[in-house]
Structure formats: C-alpha cells, structure tokens
Scaffold this motif. Structure first.
Motif, mmCIF file in Angstrom:
data_model
loop_
_atom_site.group_PDB
_atom_site.id
_atom_site.type_symbol
_atom_site.label_atom_id
_atom_site.label_comp_id
_atom_site.label_asym_id
_atom_site.label_seq_id
_atom_site.Cartn_x
_atom_site.Cartn_y
_atom_site.Cartn_z
ATOM 1 N N GLU A 1 0.817 -1.210 0.000
ATOM 2 C CA GLU A 1 0.000 0.000 0.000
ATOM 3 C C GLU A 1 0.852 1.262 0.000
ATOM 4 O O GLU A 1 0.327 2.378 -0.060
ATOM 5 C CB GLU A 1 -0.912 -0.010 1.235
ATOM 6 N N SER A 2 2.196 1.080 0.048
ATOM 7 C CA SER A 2 3.099 2.227 0.089
ATOM 8 C C SER A 2 3.539 2.624 -1.314
ATOM 9 O O SER A 2 3.732 1.774 -2.190
ATOM 10 C CB SER A 2 4.335 1.890 0.931
ATOM 11 N N ALA A 3 3.756 3.919 -1.510
ATOM 12 C CA ALA A 3 4.271 4.407 -2.788
ATOM 13 C C ALA A 3 5.693 3.908 -3.030
ATOM 14 O O ALA A 3 6.174 3.885 -4.165
ATOM 15 C CB ALA A 3 4.235 5.935 -2.816
ATOM 16 N N ASN A 4 6.391 3.523 -1.951
ATOM 17 C CA ASN A 4 7.764 3.030 -2.059
ATOM 18 C C ASN A 4 7.851 1.512 -2.163
ATOM 19 O O ASN A 4 8.943 0.946 -2.064
ATOM 20 C CB ASN A 4 8.579 3.484 -0.842
ATOM 21 N N PHE A 5 6.726 0.835 -2.351
ATOM 22 C CA PHE A 5 6.734 -0.624 -2.410
ATOM 23 C C PHE A 5 7.749 -1.120 -3.441
ATOM 24 O O PHE A 5 7.752 -0.685 -4.586
ATOM 25 C CB PHE A 5 5.348 -1.139 -2.776
ATOM 26 N N GLY A 6 8.629 -2.023 -2.984
ATOM 27 C CA GLY A 6 9.646 -2.595 -3.865
ATOM 28 C C GLY A 6 10.908 -1.779 -3.984
ATOM 29 O O GLY A 6 11.857 -2.208 -4.652
ATOM 30 N N LYS A 7 10.963 -0.622 -3.337
ATOM 31 C CA LYS A 7 12.149 0.227 -3.433
ATOM 32 C C LYS A 7 13.250 -0.270 -2.506
ATOM 33 O O LYS A 7 12.993 -0.648 -1.361
ATOM 34 C CB LYS A 7 11.795 1.668 -3.072
ATOM 35 N N ILE A 8 14.493 -0.286 -3.018
ATOM 36 C CA ILE A 8 15.648 -0.570 -2.169
ATOM 37 C C ILE A 8 15.969 0.698 -1.389
ATOM 38 O O ILE A 8 16.328 1.724 -1.961
ATOM 39 C CB ILE A 8 16.857 -1.032 -3.000
ATOM 40 N N LEU A 9 15.836 0.622 -0.082
ATOM 41 C CA LEU A 9 16.070 1.769 0.785
ATOM 42 C C LEU A 9 17.524 1.865 1.217
ATOM 43 O O LEU A 9 17.995 2.949 1.584
ATOM 44 C CB LEU A 9 15.170 1.667 2.023
ATOM 45 N N TYR A 10 18.199 0.725 1.174
ATOM 46 C CA TYR A 10 19.604 0.674 1.601
ATOM 47 C C TYR A 10 20.225 -0.557 0.977
ATOM 48 O O TYR A 10 19.603 -1.616 0.906
ATOM 49 C CB TYR A 10 19.684 0.604 3.132
ATOM 50 N N ASP A 11 21.463 -0.430 0.489
ATOM 51 C CA ASP A 11 22.119 -1.543 -0.197
ATOM 52 C C ASP A 11 23.568 -1.619 0.253
ATOM 53 O O ASP A 11 24.312 -0.643 0.117
ATOM 54 C CB ASP A 11 22.034 -1.349 -1.711
ATOM 55 N N TYR A 12 23.969 -2.769 0.785
ATOM 56 C CA TYR A 12 25.335 -2.958 1.291
ATOM 57 C C TYR A 12 26.046 -3.964 0.395
ATOM 58 O O TYR A 12 25.654 -5.132 0.324
ATOM 59 C CB TYR A 12 25.287 -3.468 2.732
ATOM 60 N N PRO A 13 27.093 -3.548 -0.322
ATOM 61 C CA PRO A 13 27.780 -4.474 -1.227
ATOM 62 C C PRO A 13 28.553 -5.539 -0.459
ATOM 63 O O PRO A 13 29.204 -5.246 0.552
ATOM 64 C CB PRO A 13 28.722 -3.560 -2.019
ATOM 65 N N LEU A 14 28.476 -6.774 -0.942
ATOM 66 C CA LEU A 14 29.220 -7.872 -0.336
ATOM 67 C C LEU A 14 30.527 -8.100 -1.090
ATOM 68 O O LEU A 14 30.626 -7.792 -2.283
ATOM 69 C CB LEU A 14 28.383 -9.151 -0.368
ATOM 70 N N PRO A 15 31.529 -8.658 -0.425
ATOM 71 C CA PRO A 15 32.786 -8.955 -1.126
ATOM 72 C C PRO A 15 32.564 -10.016 -2.195
ATOM 73 O O PRO A 15 31.610 -10.806 -2.126
ATOM 74 C CB PRO A 15 33.686 -9.473 0.000
ATOM 75 N N LYS A 16 33.434 -10.056 -3.170
ATOM 76 C CA LYS A 16 33.347 -11.058 -4.231
ATOM 77 C C LYS A 16 33.751 -12.408 -3.646
ATOM 78 O O LYS A 16 34.861 -12.556 -3.141
ATOM 79 C CB LYS A 16 34.241 -10.679 -5.411
ATOM 80 N N LEU A 17 32.862 -13.368 -3.716
ATOM 81 C CA LEU A 17 33.086 -14.682 -3.135
ATOM 82 C C LEU A 17 32.897 -15.758 -4.193
ATOM 83 O O LEU A 17 32.382 -15.498 -5.278
ATOM 84 C CB LEU A 17 32.111 -14.911 -1.969
ATOM 85 N N ASP A 18 33.267 -17.008 -3.842
ATOM 86 C CA ASP A 18 33.168 -18.089 -4.817
ATOM 87 C C ASP A 18 31.747 -18.611 -4.982
ATOM 88 O O ASP A 18 31.464 -19.396 -5.893
ATOM 89 C CB ASP A 18 34.113 -19.243 -4.450
ATOM 90 N N ALA A 19 30.825 -18.198 -4.113
ATOM 91 C CA ALA A 19 29.416 -18.582 -4.237
ATOM 92 C C ALA A 19 28.590 -17.605 -3.410
ATOM 93 O O ALA A 19 29.109 -16.951 -2.500
ATOM 94 C CB ALA A 19 29.200 -20.020 -3.756
ATOM 95 N N PRO A 20 27.302 -17.488 -3.700
ATOM 96 C CA PRO A 20 26.474 -16.514 -2.982
ATOM 97 C C PRO A 20 26.267 -16.878 -1.517
ATOM 98 O O PRO A 20 26.341 -18.043 -1.129
ATOM 99 C CB PRO A 20 25.135 -16.571 -3.738
ATOM 100 N N MET A 21 25.978 -15.870 -0.697
ATOM 101 C CA MET A 21 25.424 -16.116 0.624
ATOM 102 C C MET A 21 23.989 -16.603 0.422
ATOM 103 O O MET A 21 23.345 -16.282 -0.566
ATOM 104 C CB MET A 21 25.474 -14.857 1.488
#
Length: 453
Positions: free
Chosen positions: A77-97
C-alpha cells in the motif's frame, strides 16, 4: 515437471550450492522467532520498519551486477513498495550467501554456499539518524567446514549452542562429506565438529551425509541428508538423529518411497514438532523431500526416546507439486513452500503433526521458497513469498539464469499476499527492476512472528 528438468536441477544443486522456533520452554531458535507484532492502525503511531525486510541479493555476472544485502519496502500500500532503501555491497566470493538468521539475542548471521565464506556475522545497527545500516560483514572461521546451510540455536543441559549444517563438510572431494558444526554463540568459535562419514563407520552404524535441514527437541537433534555440493552423482535419502548429550549420531532413518525423477529422495528441510509449537502435541519429525516431492512424519516417543517407522503424509507426485522446500508458520498455521508450480500450502497448526488443510493454496511463482509474515501500515496481515531457488548457472550462457531448468525455478521475485485470503497484492521482480536475483528474505531486526524448522 519433466524428468529432464529435475535431472538438470539436481546437477545445478550439486555443482553450485548445495534453505524453528524460539520458545521459552526449549530455547530452540532458528531463523526469525521474535514476536513483535504491530497493532498499529491508520490513526495510531506506526513503526515503518515493520513493513521493511532484509534481503540477500545475487549479482548476475552478464548483467554487470554484484552481490549485496539490501533493505526494501514491503508494504504493497506504500508508494515506495519494492524500493531498495539501503544496499550494502558484499565482497566477491566463490558462491552466494544463502540464508539470514537472527540469534536469540538479535545478532545477525548468514550461511554461504561456497568455501570462501560458509558462515558470516553481519553487524546490523543504527546510524546517528537512527536509520538501519550494516557496518560490518565478517566471514567466520569454520575450521575448514564448507557450504553452510541452516543454523539453529538450542540449549543442551542448560547451555546454549549454535549448530550449523555444512553440506560440504571438511572435504568437498569426498563422496560422503558433510558435518554439523557446534559453535560458542558468544565467541563464534568452533567447539566441536560432528562428523560420521558413511565410508568410515561400521556397516549399519549411523552416519551424517550432506546435512541440510536441522531441528531439535530436548536432547535429540535431527539433520537431513540432501545432495552433495560438488559431485552430481551423490544424493541422500536419510535423516540422522544426534544425541545432544554426547554430540554423536545415534540413528540414521531412510525417508524414501517412489523415485518420481529417478533420484534418491533428497530430504531437505525438517521440523521437529514439539509441545512448544502445539500444546500437548505428540512429538514427531516432519521432513520434506526435494526429489521425492513428499512430506513425511516420523513419530517420536518422548518417554522411550524411540522414533517409529516413517509415514508419508503428502505425495506431490500424485498431487501435482514438486520440490517441497521450507517449513514456516505463525501462531495458527504451518506453511510449506513448493517450488513447482510455485505455491505455498497451509495447514492447521493445532492439528500437527498431521497435515490438515487450513485454506486454499497461496499461488506464488515458480521457485516458491522462503517467506515472511508481517502487517501493512494499515494493519492488514500479509505474507511475502520469495520465488527463487538458486542464482547459479553457466556463465557461457547469455544470462546465467536463463538456462531452461534454472529459469523454471527462478522467478527472481517476491510476491505479497493477503494472509487471510491469499489474494496477491503486489510483486517485486528483482531481475527486471534491479538486474539481480534474490536468495533470501528476513524481517528487518527480526520483527514479526515466525516459526522455521
């Protein structure tokens, strides 16, 4: 689902990765288990963070994106639905978390599908403006254990431990690898590695192999045997019982009937149903089988500590579903996600350990997997379903996630539904919107009330 699709799915599971309840009675906690349900209405104060979620996102190499942990707005019901509010980059790894977990005291952890970072602690804090941020991501020393999956906190003889399943164990080259790590929940140090390789124990003795799901009640813990993370020919069909007084396996139980796609059943997630979930319940273990398409029950006699013959409760091959994955629940219902065709089945919590339907299926999308429960700012009860199995593929393809069998189980989306009616209220497609895949979703700061494992 055709046999070719499942064979290919199995191969990707093997080559690339390998998804509880907090109670005062047992102090067993896995995943989110904090009861902070909001009671706000349009006319009262609203904690906006209760409509926000923490997600693990995977970069898609040919689309030029990288892995991260993000905070997103989940109120349809929010106008911001689906918006990324904050994004923290992860280090490059051999497989995802792969999974996010909150400990009993609110510390945030993640397991990883590779060897470089199979277990991590994440510092989720507030800045000077009281905004949630991540200020540290620390890969933890696992003493060589690889491919972390599930985490559980459980008290044994009055002492709390953190247990982690490692599908790759201490040596990925072994055909029967797999370990359960016992950690000090304060220092994150390894206390013990529980290992019992089938090739190294006497014939007929209990063993642990490719452990994935984990759950516990009292002094008994159960782990599943799913799939080898690196060797495509090795698939499990058992669960193993561990005595928590000794941290040693005491029984291995076969969970298998038909083989609808020609593979062993591959037990994936497990839930030890216990009185802290349902008052007065007769304890039993529920098991989902990834390639068997089934849900099983193993009755448990608490007095004799004997597990009875497994009983099949649900047969997806005849019901038209496949790839059952997670157990989740709230105060009233148990929810089981099925990756094919992409639905969540719901059951009356009070009827456990039997599966008695409590309503129509929630129709999500292919790869239905993890979920959270929360309320909109207006107080509407919601469920969000992550529709994605794994963000792994062949880099020589135009897009690693456009391989047919992966595409069928990777919708890259979150769908939001009215919890009461199942009506879909919104969808966020991360591939279309952010050129990323989604690996996991958890409530921000553990808000909401959720059972898992």
């Amino acid at each position: 689902m055709c046999k070719l699709l499942l064979i290919a799915l199995a191969i990707i599971l093997f080559t690339g990765c390998n998804e509880p309840i907090k109670t005062p009675q047992t102090q067993t906690i896995t995943k989110t288990a904090v009861n902070t349900e909001q009671t706000s209405t349009k006319n009262s104060a609203v904690n906006i963070e209760e409509t926000q979620a923490l997600v693990l996102l995977s970069g898609l190499p040919t689309l030029g994106t990288t892995d991260s942990i993000a905070i997103i707005e989940m109120d349809p019901e929010s106008a911001n639905f689906g918006k990324i509010l904050y994004d923290y980059p992860l280090p490059k790894l051999d497989a995802p978390m792969h999974h996010l977990y909150y400990s009993p005291n609110g510390r945030l952890y993640a397991t990883g599908l590779g060897s470089q970072c199979s277990l991590a602690e994440i510092s989720l804090v507030r800045n000077a403006m009281a905004e949630p941020i991540i200020n540290k991501f620390d890969c933890l020393n696992t003493n060589g254990q690889n491919v972390g999956e599930d985490i559980m906190w459980h008290s044994v003889n009055g002492e709390l431990y953190m247990f982690v399943t490692f599908m790759g164990g201490s040596d990925l080259t072994q055909l029967d690898t797999g370990t359960v790590g016992v950690f000090n929940p304060q220092t994150n140090e390894v206390i013990k590695i529980i290992e019992a390789r089938k090739s190294q124990v006497a014939q007929g003795q209990p063993y642990i192999m490719f452990p994935h799901g984990i759950s516990a009640y009292g002094d008994r813990m159960v782990v599943t045997s799913s799939t080898h993370p690196a060797i495509a020919s090795e698939v499990g069909n058992t669960v193993t019982i561990i005595d928590l007084n000794t941290f040693e396996p005491i029984e291995t139980i076969v969970i298998e009937d038909a083989n609808p796609v020609g593979f062993p059943s591959s037990p994936v997630e497990v839930l030890f149903v216990r009185p802290s979930i349902v008052e007065g319940v007769e304890p039993a273990i529920l098991v989902n089988t990834l390639f068997g398409f089934e849900t099983w029950k193993i009755p448990y006699n608490e007095q004799t500590k004997i597990f009875s013959t497994p009983e099949k409760l649900y047969d997806g091959a005849t019901a038209g579903t496949a790839v059952p994955l997670e157990f989740y629940g709230n105060e009233d219902e148990l929810f089981i996600s099925h990756g094919v065709p992409g639905i969540v089945k719901r059951y009356d919590l009070k009827q456990l350990p039997n599966l008695v339907s409590s309503g129509e299926d929630i129709k999500a999308e292919s790869g239905a997997h993890h979920m959270i429960f929360y309320k909109s700012a207006a107080g509407r009860k919601l469920i969000a379903v992550q529709n994605n199995l794994l963000n792994l593929g062949d880099v020589k393809d135009n897009d690693p996630t456009d391989i047919d069998f992966i595409a069928k189980l990777n919708h890259h989306s979150l769908t939001v539904h009215d919890l009461v009616t199942g009506e879909r209220l919104g969808e966020i497609n991360f591939k279309e919107k952010y050129q990323k895949g989604i690996d996991n979703i958890e409530a921000l700061f553990g808000s909401g009330f959720t059972h898992h494992h």
